[in-house]
Write a protein that holds these residues in place. Sequence first.
Motif: not given
Length: 521
Positions: A412-433
């Motif tokens: 549901d987070w992907y559907r509702k959150s504008p944060i998760a709806q862009y291509e760089g989201y996965f890499a941003s999570v990986f890097y920030s972690h």
Amino acid sequence: MARKKLPIGIQTFAEIRREGYYYVDKTPFVASLAESGKYYFLSRPRRFGKSLFLDTLAEAFAGNRTLFTGLYLENHWDWERRHPVIRISFASGQLQSRAELEARIWEQLHNTAAQLGVTSSKKTIVGFFEDIIIGAAKRFGERTVVLVDEYDKPILDNLTHPEIAAEMREGLRNLYSVLKGRDADLRFVFLTGVSKFSKVSLFSGLNNLNDITVDDRYAALCGYTEADLDTVFAPEFTAAAQEGRPLSREMVRDWYSGYSWGGPQRVYNPFDVLLVFDKREFRAWWFETATPRFLVQWLARHHFYTPQLERLYASEQLISAFDVEHIEPEALLWQTGYLTLTGVHDYDGVKEYQLGVPNREVRMALNEALQQAWLPSRPRQSLGEIFRILRAGDAAALHEHFQRLYTSIPTDWYRKSPIAQYEGYFASVFYSHLASLGLPMTAEDTSLQGRLDLMLRAGSTVWLFEFKVVDGDAPTGEALAQLMAKDYAAKYRAAPEVEKLLQVGVEFSASLRQIVGWEVA
């Protein structure tokens, strides 16, 4: 050299000098500024010593010589001339309306008039301010000095409410407009703040402000240098060692230095240095007290690609492009202190600034805060276990760790959150972690072969990551293939103290919202 008291949170020059606190002599800058010009602007992050420097200027122009005994300025200043000083500050409190702003301005103007022994019957802020400047110059027989601290704070405090921020800008523009018309009665004007708003939008024609923010000559005006730690604060390192809690110079530098506003010299965050001496503990002291909540929210809302924190390029115009209606992420991060100059390139007279994270404190704390915005929840795992995995070069365990991390994100987070709806989201999570761990890392590391997405070093182990987002639900092998073809690892194979080198191709599936490719060489 005997130990002195640590001036934590003290911004009054007289108190520091009279009460036996450490003081790093910044008075050579006072002499230089007074000799070289008249109207100045300086941008620095919060808690970097701007208010103390303004107070030092005030005491110098007021002619209080005894406070400067033993300092550079004692023998480099005309102490016979005593100028009236008008102080305006927006450093304390949070103003939430134009009416509150004007009430604060009136309060300060009335107090200043009483202190200087001048009066005015004018009913407007502009008229009253002009009368104080003119009247003080006549009464003292010397031109007036105007010092403004945190000139932009009423705007910054309301950036999440643009309409209020715009009202604040208009109220401040009204106040500052006085300065451009009273040149004959002014000896010196100095404004400080966090941001650099455009002259057109805020200063209404005050085009003679000399912006010394990235002037090499004043790069160390705020902050402590290596020499300051070696001399002024040497007793603190000695005392820490004697008490059995030694402070490693290398760790202090790694955590709190790295800030640059021009020239080769880098400076320490003074707030952090004082607190690490007091607590003998490494923590994100400055970040915990100076980080505006809107910054993290703003970066998340604007889909900022977090690996860019390690390396950004910007023109002078771009890092200065700051206004209520238009804020560039580079300008916001640079002016608030989360990015600093890591290089300046000159192309036939046109400057390009290279920006990056200054130190371990900012890298860890900012990315930890960003993770909370990027991820609604995270699986808990021992920090020690993650460090063990990275240092041991356990690629399988790291793969499993990140699979759990992405699986923890609700659909549901992907559907509702504008944060998760862009291509760089996965890499941003990986890097920030990974960046929140504080380990040395470089994003978009440049070599002759191209740019590597991410390099991380854990002890004697170096990890090289290349990211790809695939359309389907099956890996393509392109990420590792690019790593191998470009041979990004070449520059690390012969590096000293590197015992293990891992190349990892990571492929994210946009449809499955998970890592589908994890190949290791």
